[in-house]
Structures are given as C-alpha cells and as structure tokens.
Design an enzyme around this catalytic site. Sequence first.
Site, PDB file in Angstrom:
ATOM      1  CG  ASN A  37       4.765   6.030   1.585  1.00  0.00           C
ATOM      2  OD1 ASN A  37       5.220   5.125   0.904  1.00  0.00           O
ATOM      3  ND2 ASN A  37       4.714   7.277   1.165  1.00  0.00           N
ATOM      4  CB  ILE A  47      -0.966  -0.047   1.222  1.00  0.00           C
ATOM      5  CG1 ILE A  47      -2.049   1.022   1.160  1.00  0.00           C
ATOM      6  CG2 ILE A  47      -0.197   0.064   2.511  1.00  0.00           C
ATOM      7  CD1 ILE A  47      -3.074   0.883   2.282  1.00  0.00           C
ATOM      8  CB  THR A  48       4.475   2.025   0.546  1.00  0.00           C
ATOM      9  OG1 THR A  48       5.130   1.189  -0.402  1.00  0.00           O
ATOM     10  CG2 THR A  48       4.493   1.370   1.897  1.00  0.00           C
ATOM     11  CB  CYS A  49       2.798   5.621  -3.383  1.00  0.00           C
ATOM     12  SG  CYS A  49       3.243   6.877  -2.192  1.00  0.00           S
ATOM     13  CG  ASP A  50       9.349   2.895  -2.425  1.00  0.00           C
ATOM     14  OD1 ASP A  50       9.801   2.363  -3.465  1.00  0.00           O
ATOM     15  OD2 ASP A  50      10.053   3.471  -1.586  1.00  0.00           O
TER      16      ASP A  50
END
Length: 638
Positions: free
Chosen positions: A554, A503-506
């Site tokens: 995040n 769910i991190t935008c990494d």
Amino acid sequence: MKRKEILNRWDIKKSEELYGVNNWGRDYFTISETGELIINPFTEEKGGVSLIDIIQGVEDRGFDMPVLLRFENILDEQISYLNNAFNNAIESLEYKGSYRGVYPIKVNQQQQVVHEIAKFGQRYHHGFEVGSKAELIAVMTEMKDKEANIICNGYKDSEFIDLGLYAIKMGYNLFFVIEMPGEVELILDRGKLLGVQPNIGVRIKLSTKAGGHWTESGGDRSIFGLNMSQVIEILDYLKEKGMLSCLKLMHYHLGSQIPNIRDIRVAVLEAARVYAELVKEGAPMGYLDLGGGLAVDYDGSNTNFTSSRNYNVDEYCIDVIEAVMSVMDNDDIDHPIIITESGRAIVAYYSVLVFNVLDVTKFEQYDIPEELPEETPENIKNLFEVYKNVSVKNLQESYNDALYYRDLIKDMFNHSNISLRERALSEKIYWDLIYRVSGELHKLKFIPPELIDLDDALADIYYCNFSLFQSIPDSWAIDQLFPIVPIHRLNEEPTRNAVIADITCDCDGEINKFIDLHDVKKTLPLHELRTSEDYYIGTFLVGAYQETLGDLHNLFGDTNVVSIRLDGKGSYEFINEIQGDTVEDVLSYVEYNTKDLRASFRENAETAVKAGLITAKERKSIMESFEAGLRGYTYYER
Ligand SMILES: *Cc1c(COP(=O)(O)O)cnc(C)c1O
C-alpha cells in the site's frame, strides 16, 4: 477501600507478569512505579530511561509515529555478552583455542549497525560475514580491525573474488568459503593473477537437521554447502595444485533460530568430526565456523517452541566448546579457533518499533428492545427467545441455537424475505447473545471446547499507525511472535482484550497471535483509550531481519528512525535521526516520475478550471495540498 479491593488492585508487578517483560527482555526492560516502560542496559537502576519520555522527545522534534528506536548501548551490550560468554566457557573448560565471532550483515545491514559493530566489536576482534559484493564493500569501508575475520559466503564471481583478494592484500583476515565445487578453480586463478594466496574454507552440508521455522539450510537436502564427496574432491584438487595450505576453515550453517539445544549439540559434534578428518588429510585448518542459529527467546517461555529456545547464551557457549573439545581431544587434534555467525542474537534486542493507536472498534452490548413488534419474522423472534433465556445452565445450547437461527435469517435475507433493517436487528440480538454467553463462561467448571475461543471473537480491534508488511514482515510471513506491550499506563489494569490491525487496508495486516508462556494468545490485553490522550504501543525485539525484509505494501514506506545512546545516568542523546520515506519517495520507488506527476496533476486541475468546476484560486489551493501530500510522511500524520 475494602480489603478485597486492595488485594485486587492493579500494580506494575501484575503488568510485568502479564506482558512477560522480565522473561523476554533480558533485563533491558522494566516498569517504573508510574507505569512507564523503562529501558535500562546498565546494572544500576539510575541508568534507566522511560520510553514514553523518549517518544515525547521524538514528537517534540517534529517526528511523527511510527518510529523505530535503536539503542546503541544494547548493541554493544549484546556483543559483549556473547564474547564474554564464549570467553568464560573457554576459560572454565580450559579450551586451548579462542573465539572470534562474526556478524552476518544480512541480518541488519543498516550503516549505523555495521558501523557500531565494527567500532565496538574491535575490543573482541568481532568480524563480519558477507554474502555478496555489496555486503563485502560495506564491511571493507567500515571495518578497521585487521585481527577480526571477514567470512565470504555465497556465490562469488571474479569481481567479488578480486575484491576479497585485495582485502587480503590490505591485511584483512578474509576467508572465501566454497559453496560450490566450481568456485575453487576461479579463486586460485584470480589469486595467482593478483599475486595473493587466498584463504579458503569449505561449507559443508551436515546430515543433522534442526527443528524451527528457519532451518531449511540444514540437512542432506539443503541447497547450500558441499556433501562429503564434494569436500574430498576439493581436497584432492587443492593437493594436486599444491595449494592445500590455503584450506584453513570449515563452515556450516544449520539455519536461524534453532530452538532446541540438542540439535545444536548434535550438529557441532558432526561438524567437529569432519574438521578433524580434514586436519588428518593434511590441511592446515585452524578455524571452525559454526554459522548462526543462536536463538532469541521472543516469547520468554524458555522452551523449544519456534519463537523461543530451551537454552541461554551461556549454555550455548558451554555446549559448543565442550562438544568441539571432546571430538578434538579424542582425535588428538589441536583446538581450533571457533567462529560463530550469530546475527539474530546480536541485533534483535536493539530496535523497538513504537506506534500510536488511531481508533478502536468494540463489540459492545447493544440496546435490545424489551419486546419485538408483532410483525417481526418468526426466526428473529426465535433468536430473541434464545437470547432472553441465556443462563449458565444452557450456554452450549444457546450458542448452538444462535448459530442455527443466524444462518436461517441470512438465508431469508438472501431470498428477499426480510429487510435490511430486520437483518440489522437480528445481528444486534445475535452479538448480544454471544456477549452474554461469554460473560457466563467463567462460572462453568468445564468450558466446552467450542466455547473456549468465544471471548476472542468479541475482542476489540485496535487500529494502529504502522504497516505490518513494512516493519514486522515476519509476523505476517511466518507467524513469528514478537513481544507487544503498551509503553505507559502499566500501573493501570488493561481492561480490554484486543487484536491489532495496521494501517494498510489488507486483511492480512492484523496481529492476532501474541506471546504467552504456555501457549499462543489470540488477544492482547490493552487499556481503554482516553479521549484526550494518545496511546502508545511498543513492538520489541525487531532488530533482526525485519528492516530489510519489509516491503512497500500500500506504499507505506520506511518509518522514521532515531538512534539513541543512554548515558547511564538516566539521560540520553539522539545520535542519529533518519526521516522516513515521504509519499514522493515511495512513488519514485515504483517508477513514478514526480516531475511528470506534478505536470499531469496540474493539467487535470487546469482542465477543471476551464470547465468551470473550480476557480483559478481554488486551483492554487489544490496544488498546495498536492505538494504537501507529496512531501508528507506515508503514515497517519497529525
Ligand atoms: C543468515 C545466516 C546467519 C545468521 O543466522 P542467525 O541465526 O541470525 O544468527 C549466519 N550464517 C549464514 C551463512 C547465514 O546465511
């Protein structure tokens, strides 16, 4: 039903094989007839409990995913397993010494873990290894057993040393392990001052270096431990001070997760020789501490691959005892008490991370028109021709041509020669072409190397509700593999191949390496999502190292944690529930003062009221959402 269909029908045995449950699960995990993943640390079948049942119970109590489940029974079972394996080896080889394990608390320092090991481990006098003041304090508060050992590694200032000396005064079997020559003097001085005779051990540097991810601690260039001349220096210093009677232990640590039993054996033999020489020098000794390294078979392959090991716990124990015995008998030295500092092998099985799937991206077939309009640019028409002519006879050629035209089209776009709409059309054609090529590949006797991974390029992306950086950091940091398995629907065939995105935008928050018996798989077979039903995936063997290494990438915080004890009759109890971090918690970790945060948010809202952008009533609702946000879980909430 036709005969062939019956033969091809999916069943739980196929899931067991596909996900390797029996290979990595140490018999703790099975699959029920209804396709649910069952946890069962008991020998009798009726003791098992369905993980999806537990998850239902967790959600009914108001906890959102992701959740970390900890199974106390497994922790107990692993402690018993290791101790019994050593005791059996000792008995069968007629070894004269005994085994005293210690748990290195850095591997999982959570209070519940230390508490349970201290309590259950008492029956085996299983002790602890600590590397800092904080860890020593944690152990001194949890451990009651005076026969178990406390091994103090790491750099020790006088505060650390005093604590340890008081522990000895209180009756604990505590050893100071010398990592640096300079430490001895301070320990002796403090001991004299407090009137306590310290127990001293030496940490030696072996020349043996093992293979594997984590084994930097071994070898001549290791940053830890004493070389042989430093050991002699310490020996002479202790003799000179008349304190040689303090030297009772020798320690080494080759590194964690040593996949090859040969490396372990070679190290034990080398260490045992040094030990024997220390005895010959007149030190009382009595304890040989072999450190950690006992590996976990994460991929179930039973090989010397880094995520596996080519031995089991019984073989490890036999080899260790045999090697120590051979050296001692040869040098005519009493068999020492053997200590190991196994951390990973004790706690890895204990925790399971469960998360739900939020969304899926598929590379599906597009609707491609029968004919392209006359005015379509030439290169797109060419690509279209290639697409129409894909057949089993020209797969490699079609693939090459597709790449060629795709590059040309991209160039044209960059030079303003085609429109966005045209580029979109070309991409649809390209992906459909790849899809077709990949669909034909299985008909080839020999698949060209370039095309082998084509399927993986078409894999779905399953977006999941967890943070890789917080919950399985080693997957990101060192590409460690963990078994990942859906915890239900295992009686159905998984028809999708997927990679997992967190769910991190990494863009590093992706899992695209999965366990396999012979190789590393790039995709994981998963089930098609159903619209009205959540899909839950478990990541297993995450009890060692993952929790304390995790970070706030995040600002996703600690997950909810539930500790569970099974009763052996198919039921279970929630022993402990720990609410994961709220948004307010994680903001405060990075030094936001939540009081200031509220004040300045309110100020911004009031400015908007004054400017006539929102009404005073709207300000109230906005403030309420803000409050709810602060108090909420950092992950995706329903
Ligand atoms: C980390 C560490 C261990 C634990 O090793 P495992 O391979 O997890 O069993 C043991 N001893 C020392 C000194 C360590 O630093």
